[in-house]
Design an enzyme around this catalytic site. Structure first.
Site, PDB file in Angstrom:
ATOM      1  N   LEU A 141       0.828  -1.208   0.000  1.00 32.50           N
ATOM      2  CA  LEU A 141       0.000   0.000   0.000  1.00 32.50           C
ATOM      3  C   LEU A 141       0.863   1.259   0.000  1.00 32.50           C
ATOM      4  O   LEU A 141       0.613   2.191  -0.770  1.00 32.50           O
ATOM      5  CB  LEU A 141      -0.932  -0.029   1.219  1.00 32.50           C
ATOM      6  CG  LEU A 141      -2.052   1.003   1.383  1.00 32.50           C
ATOM      7  CD1 LEU A 141      -1.564   2.338   1.891  1.00 32.50           C
ATOM      8  CD2 LEU A 141      -2.869   1.169   0.126  1.00 32.50           C
ATOM      9  N   ASP A 143       3.932   1.590  -1.056  1.00 33.24           N
ATOM     10  CA  ASP A 143       4.592   1.696  -2.358  1.00 33.24           C
ATOM     11  C   ASP A 143       3.643   2.272  -3.403  1.00 33.24           C
ATOM     12  O   ASP A 143       4.027   3.118  -4.223  1.00 33.24           O
ATOM     13  CB  ASP A 143       5.076   0.321  -2.815  1.00 33.24           C
ATOM     14  CG  ASP A 143       6.475  -0.020  -2.315  1.00 33.24           C
ATOM     15  OD1 ASP A 143       7.049   0.794  -1.563  1.00 33.24           O
ATOM     16  OD2 ASP A 143       6.987  -1.090  -2.671  1.00 33.24           O
ATOM     17  N   LYS A 176      12.186   4.662  -1.963  1.00 32.39           N
ATOM     18  CA  LYS A 176      11.701   4.071  -3.203  1.00 32.39           C
ATOM     19  C   LYS A 176      10.201   3.792  -3.180  1.00 32.39           C
ATOM     20  O   LYS A 176       9.629   3.440  -2.147  1.00 32.39           O
ATOM     21  CB  LYS A 176      12.449   2.764  -3.492  1.00 32.39           C
ATOM     22  CG  LYS A 176      13.920   2.973  -3.778  1.00 32.39           C
ATOM     23  CD  LYS A 176      14.582   1.731  -4.364  1.00 32.39           C
ATOM     24  CE  LYS A 176      14.705   0.618  -3.379  1.00 32.39           C
ATOM     25  NZ  LYS A 176      15.511  -0.494  -3.919  1.00 32.39           N
ATOM     26  N   LYS A 185       9.364  -7.920 -10.472  1.00 33.46           N
ATOM     27  CA  LYS A 185       9.114  -7.276  -9.188  1.00 33.46           C
ATOM     28  C   LYS A 185       9.589  -5.821  -9.217  1.00 33.46           C
ATOM     29  O   LYS A 185      10.739  -5.540  -9.550  1.00 33.46           O
ATOM     30  CB  LYS A 185       9.856  -8.054  -8.096  1.00 33.46           C
ATOM     31  CG  LYS A 185       9.826  -7.430  -6.711  1.00 33.46           C
ATOM     32  CD  LYS A 185       8.541  -7.724  -6.001  1.00 33.46           C
ATOM     33  CE  LYS A 185       8.609  -7.237  -4.556  1.00 33.46           C
ATOM     34  NZ  LYS A 185       7.328  -7.367  -3.875  1.00 33.46           N
ATOM     35  N   PHE A 203      -0.188  -1.399  16.046  1.00 30.21           N
ATOM     36  CA  PHE A 203      -0.839  -2.050  14.907  1.00 30.21           C
ATOM     37  C   PHE A 203      -0.454  -3.517  14.794  1.00 30.21           C
ATOM     38  O   PHE A 203      -1.206  -4.321  14.232  1.00 30.21           O
ATOM     39  CB  PHE A 203      -0.468  -1.340  13.597  1.00 30.21           C
ATOM     40  CG  PHE A 203      -1.177  -0.025  13.373  1.00 30.21           C
ATOM     41  CD1 PHE A 203      -2.541   0.017  13.133  1.00 30.21           C
ATOM     42  CD2 PHE A 203      -0.471   1.163  13.394  1.00 30.21           C
ATOM     43  CE1 PHE A 203      -3.192   1.227  12.917  1.00 30.21           C
ATOM     44  CE2 PHE A 203      -1.106   2.378  13.187  1.00 30.21           C
ATOM     45  CZ  PHE A 203      -2.474   2.415  12.944  1.00 30.21           C
ATOM     46  N   THR A 206      -2.680  -6.782  15.935  1.00 32.33           N
ATOM     47  CA  THR A 206      -3.697  -7.448  15.124  1.00 32.33           C
ATOM     48  C   THR A 206      -3.102  -8.076  13.863  1.00 32.33           C
ATOM     49  O   THR A 206      -3.835  -8.554  12.997  1.00 32.33           O
ATOM     50  CB  THR A 206      -4.798  -6.450  14.716  1.00 32.33           C
ATOM     51  OG1 THR A 206      -4.203  -5.296  14.104  1.00 32.33           O
ATOM     52  CG2 THR A 206      -5.601  -6.011  15.937  1.00 32.33           C
ATOM     53  N   HIS A 290      18.122 -10.109  -1.762  1.00 29.72           N
ATOM     54  CA  HIS A 290      17.315  -9.531  -2.839  1.00 29.72           C
ATOM     55  C   HIS A 290      17.980  -9.725  -4.206  1.00 29.72           C
ATOM     56  O   HIS A 290      17.742  -8.954  -5.137  1.00 29.72           O
ATOM     57  CB  HIS A 290      17.085  -8.041  -2.576  1.00 29.72           C
ATOM     58  CG  HIS A 290      16.194  -7.780  -1.410  1.00 29.72           C
ATOM     59  ND1 HIS A 290      16.604  -8.000  -0.105  1.00 29.72           N
ATOM     60  CD2 HIS A 290      14.922  -7.327  -1.322  1.00 29.72           C
ATOM     61  CE1 HIS A 290      15.617  -7.688   0.725  1.00 29.72           C
ATOM     62  NE2 HIS A 290      14.593  -7.284   0.005  1.00 29.72           N
TER      63      HIS A 290
END
Length: 419
Positions: A141, A143, A176, A185, A203, A206, A290
């Protein structure tokens, strides 16, 4: 704990210089040089949705523009838990607002979703500088919103409120933005850091255990190549951190350990990002895990989360390092045990020799023709290599497959393969 903002420039000159050609046909040309200082904040800020806490309502907004208006883009899963609290918070803060809900996950991390966010911004009628968009959700979200705001009127400010661990320590704290393109990707993106990232660990209460482990993979990344103390925290307390959702409940020192893990992970990440924010230097420690994972993640979509693919990459890279003599057997065993304790995978059926080779080939293109492959040297350090062969990849993958997540098999496997 302070990380200084980076100042970037294309030249030290601040003058506009006309130049005359010596050619027979005269013409004019100009060279434009400028600089842009970059400064943004990452803040551990509990209690963001407490109606008496003005932090979220005022972040990134000039005093004279408060309380103002906000468009709040919220992940659908987050909205199910916190939608009413978010609306109530901004109502209590007297902020005119609208909530736009996005079902944000890797399969819809695309320009189409970016355009939906842009349309919501346009319909809301956001002013160019005084009404930052607020992104509340995980790394996908943030990004998406980051890319949308970088494009809208060529640059609109935004705030990030990560609600996942991976967002708080990785995706939500850099510069980024990005979306997937085809089977690649984050192939499309920009550099557009939020004015402020506000991390509220509440947060995480949950968050599902799997998504918590997903974020712990990115923390493990920094631990393995940069921070041995952080690794020891994960080694000693990993399962408890998952069980307690990184909260203080459950043990006398649980909160202190969780806070130190979070702070160390963020500091290590920012310490690496700050001097190289625009990635002019492509030899980056934060690229550990990565090199192969983009190909793994996209091939396995939607089975693997980002951090799970990164962990497979880290396990594979650790085997490569072990076979090169950079990582002792004891340390490799420790690494694999920590991964197991964090409920993270070390292999997936999509990891064929051809896929790993193609993944590295694409990474070489991304790194300007070099492998620049970070491999762990012991715990807490790394070395970059440029000469990994296809045969080496195939052998390391066979070792990893033989292990199958069974650390006890390592000794036999290593002996059989002469390592």
């Amino acid at each position: 704990m302070t990380v200084q903002p980076e100042s970037t420039s294309t030249s030290t000159s601040k003058t506009l210089c006309p130049r005359m050609s010596a050619a027979r046909t005269p013409h004019h040309s100009w060279q434009v040089s400028t600089s842009k200082a970059v400064s943004y904040e990452v803040v551990l800020s509990p209690g963001l949705l407490d109606p008496s806490n003005p932090t979220l309502a005022t972040a990134g907004v000039p005093q004279e523009a408060r309380p103002g208006r906000r468009l709040i883009v919220v992940d659908a899963a987050v909205h199910a838990f916190y939608g009413a609290r978010i609306s109530d918070y901004f109502t209590q803060q007297a902020v005119e607002h609208e909530v736009f809900v996005v079902d944000a996950h890797e399969s819809v991390k695309s320009m189409e979703t970016v355009f939906e966010i842009v349309a919501a911004m346009d319909a809301f009628g956001i002013s160019r500088r005084r009404e930052p968009v607020i992104a509340v959700g995980g790394g996908v979200l943030t990004d998406l919103v980051g890319l949308a705001t970088s494009l809208y009127r060529r640059s609109t400010p935004y705030l990030r409120v990560p609600t996942t661990l991976i967002g708080m320590v990785d995706a939500g704290i850099g510069a980024k933005t990005g979306v997937n393109f085809g089977r690649h990707k984050n192939r499309l993106g920009t550099y557009h850091p939020s004015t402020v990232t506000l991390d509220d660990g509440e947060f995480l209460a949950t968050l599902s255990p799997r998504h918590l482990c997903n974020g712990l993979a990115e923390i493990l990344k920094m631990a393995m190549v940069k921070d041995a103390v952080l690794f020891e925290h994960l080694e000693s307390h990993g399962p408890r951190l998952i069980e307690e959702r990184m909260q203080a409940a459950g043990s006398a020192d649980g909160g202190a350990v969780a806070e130190d893990v979070m702070a160390r992970a963020i500091h290590s990440m920012l310490e690496e990002l700050q001097p190289n924010l625009w990635e002019h230097e492509l030899q980056r420690l934060v690229d550990f895990g990565h090199s192969f994972s983009p190909a793994i993640e996209m091939a396995a979509l939607p089975e693997l989360l980002h951090g799970e693919a990164v962990c497979i990459d880290m396990a594979f890279s650790s085997v490569l390092a072990h076979r090169r003599g950079l990582l002792g057997r004891t340390d490799l065993e420790r690494i694999l045990r920590v991964m197991d304790g964090l409920a993270l995978p070390t292999w997936h059926p999509v990891c064929t020799p051809d896929l790993m080779s193609r993944g590295l080939a694409d990474t070489v293109k991304h790194r300007d023709g070099n492998q620049l492959l970070p491999l762990p040297v012991g715990i807490g350090q790394a070395r970059f290599v440029n000469d990994v062969s296809r045969r080496e990849l195939d052998t390391a993958l066979a070792v990893l497959l033989d292990l199958g997540g069974d650390v006890g098999a390592l000794a036999a496997t290593s002996g059989n393969r002469g390592v």
